[in-house]
Motif scaffolding. Sequence first.
Motif, PDB file in Angstrom:
ATOM      1  N   ASN A 206      -6.553 -18.772  40.816  1.00  0.00           N
ATOM      2  CA  ASN A 206      -5.090 -18.996  41.025  1.00  0.00           C
ATOM      3  C   ASN A 206      -4.341 -17.927  41.145  1.00  0.00           C
ATOM      4  N   PRO A 207      -3.412 -17.616  42.233  1.00  0.00           N
ATOM      5  CA  PRO A 207      -2.618 -16.665  42.366  1.00  0.00           C
ATOM      6  C   PRO A 207      -1.691 -16.352  40.866  1.00  0.00           C
ATOM      7  N   ILE A 208      -1.521 -15.013  40.536  1.00  0.00           N
ATOM      8  CA  ILE A 208      -0.651 -14.885  39.345  1.00  0.00           C
ATOM      9  C   ILE A 208       0.859 -14.713  39.752  1.00  0.00           C
ATOM     10  N   TYR A 209       1.679 -15.192  38.574  1.00  0.00           N
ATOM     11  CA  TYR A 209       3.037 -14.809  38.481  1.00  0.00           C
ATOM     12  C   TYR A 209       3.311 -13.661  37.846  1.00  0.00           C
ATOM     13  N   PRO A 210       4.302 -12.666  38.246  1.00  0.00           N
ATOM     14  CA  PRO A 210       4.841 -12.930  39.647  1.00  0.00           C
ATOM     15  C   PRO A 210       4.060 -12.339  40.647  1.00  0.00           C
ATOM     16  N   SER A 211       4.192 -12.811  41.778  1.00  0.00           N
ATOM     17  CA  SER A 211       3.415 -12.502  43.054  1.00  0.00           C
ATOM     18  C   SER A 211       3.272 -11.059  43.472  1.00  0.00           C
ATOM     19  N   GLN A 216      -2.338  -6.169  40.140  1.00  0.00           N
ATOM     20  CA  GLN A 216      -2.569  -5.847  38.969  1.00  0.00           C
ATOM     21  C   GLN A 216      -2.991  -6.554  37.647  1.00  0.00           C
ATOM     22  N   TRP A 217      -2.130  -7.747  37.612  1.00  0.00           N
ATOM     23  CA  TRP A 217      -2.644  -8.589  36.703  1.00  0.00           C
ATOM     24  C   TRP A 217      -3.558  -9.807  37.034  1.00  0.00           C
ATOM     25  N   ASP A 218      -4.058 -10.295  36.047  1.00  0.00           N
ATOM     26  CA  ASP A 218      -4.865 -11.466  36.347  1.00  0.00           C
ATOM     27  C   ASP A 218      -4.694 -12.381  34.917  1.00  0.00           C
ATOM     28  N   ASN A 219      -5.643 -13.583  34.947  1.00  0.00           N
ATOM     29  CA  ASN A 219      -5.219 -14.309  33.587  1.00  0.00           C
ATOM     30  C   ASN A 219      -6.030 -13.805  32.354  1.00  0.00           C
ATOM     31  N   ILE A 220      -6.793 -12.659  32.557  1.00  0.00           N
ATOM     32  CA  ILE A 220      -7.300 -12.140  31.238  1.00  0.00           C
ATOM     33  C   ILE A 220      -6.627 -10.829  30.984  1.00  0.00           C
ATOM     34  N   ARG A 292       0.930 -18.126  33.301  1.00  0.00           N
ATOM     35  CA  ARG A 292       0.412 -16.872  34.196  1.00  0.00           C
ATOM     36  C   ARG A 292       0.377 -17.004  35.517  1.00  0.00           C
ATOM     37  N   HIS A 293       0.327 -18.411  35.971  1.00  0.00           N
ATOM     38  CA  HIS A 293       0.248 -18.725  37.425  1.00  0.00           C
ATOM     39  C   HIS A 293       1.608 -19.150  37.795  1.00  0.00           C
ATOM     40  N   TYR A 294       2.527 -20.073  37.301  1.00  0.00           N
ATOM     41  CA  TYR A 294       3.510 -20.353  37.835  1.00  0.00           C
ATOM     42  C   TYR A 294       4.912 -19.988  37.137  1.00  0.00           C
ATOM     43  N   GLY A 295       4.797 -18.978  36.078  1.00  0.00           N
ATOM     44  CA  GLY A 295       5.982 -18.625  35.484  1.00  0.00           C
ATOM     45  C   GLY A 295       6.607 -19.295  34.308  1.00  0.00           C
ATOM     46  N   PHE A 296       7.772 -18.932  34.063  1.00  0.00           N
ATOM     47  CA  PHE A 296       8.561 -19.526  32.825  1.00  0.00           C
ATOM     48  C   PHE A 296       8.930 -20.904  33.108  1.00  0.00           C
TER      49      PHE A 296
END
Length: 309
Positions: A206-211, A216-220, A292-296
């Motif tokens: 799934n795409p990371i927030y912020p897009s 550079q970022w992922d869920n790990i 991590r994917h849809y933000g705060f």
Amino acid sequence: MHRKGMSNCLNPRKIIRKCILTFLWTFSLLILIKALLLDVYYVPSRSMENTISSNSFLVISKIQYGPKLPRTASEIPYFSKFLNKKYDFPLWKDYRIPGISKIKRNDVVLAENKGIKIIKRITGIPGDTLLLRNGLLSINSVDEKIENTFLFDFIVNLSKEEIAKRRLKFKYINYLGHNTYRITVDGESLKKLNDKKMIAVSNNQNPIYPSHLNEQWDNINYGPIIVPFKGMKIKLDMSNYCLYQQLFNEYEGVLYNFLDEEDRGNEGEYYTFKNDYYFLMGDNRMNSLDSRHYGFIPKSLIFGKAISF
């Protein structure tokens, strides 16, 4: 006289009236309980395993953080099932009755993201700085307390003797060759592997927030990122705009567009947040769709605390 009394007791109109009143009182009581006190929520996904199993039910306490009064008639429990949206009408403005406790880090909560109800754990409260490295979270530079029921996915080098000696339990294990395994372990087993070199892995695409940080970022490996709080002041530059654009547009009621020359003139000025926000994560850390994917998530969209799971 006796027959007359019997006749009154068996009067069909009185019986029907009594049944209707009983139904209305019971239905009204159910509405009050569901709207202001407790609710039951169905968990369809695996994102909170092993803490909460998929296809299970949770009891949610709304009095913990304070119940929100329904803004429209369709928000009254059960009414949305039979009230056509065309005939919906407003009731109260966005008002919340004071609760008996604050939202705390580590609470498991019922929240909402883009109209969809979600069950997640509060990992970041207003003002926290979060950093995820190799699948493990630190909060304000302190390692997160890992609950025994959390789930993690790693690649690790282990012999069969080590597996037996350490008494490891695996939710999933796949032998990759040369004493190398891909494993899914709970928090209890992870603590027994803290001396081993492990590589966090995830199939979550799934795409990371912020897009703009998706490459550079992922869920790990995620962050550092600061959870905004009411009164927090940030400089209006392109970096902060990209980081908090979602909050400006959806929750703060401010429409900035730095691609527009007029709004770009605000660069260098400061913005003060109007609301408190929270960062939510699932306990199945590598397999959860969360902040991590849809933000705060703003405080206004956190409805209650899970009290039974």
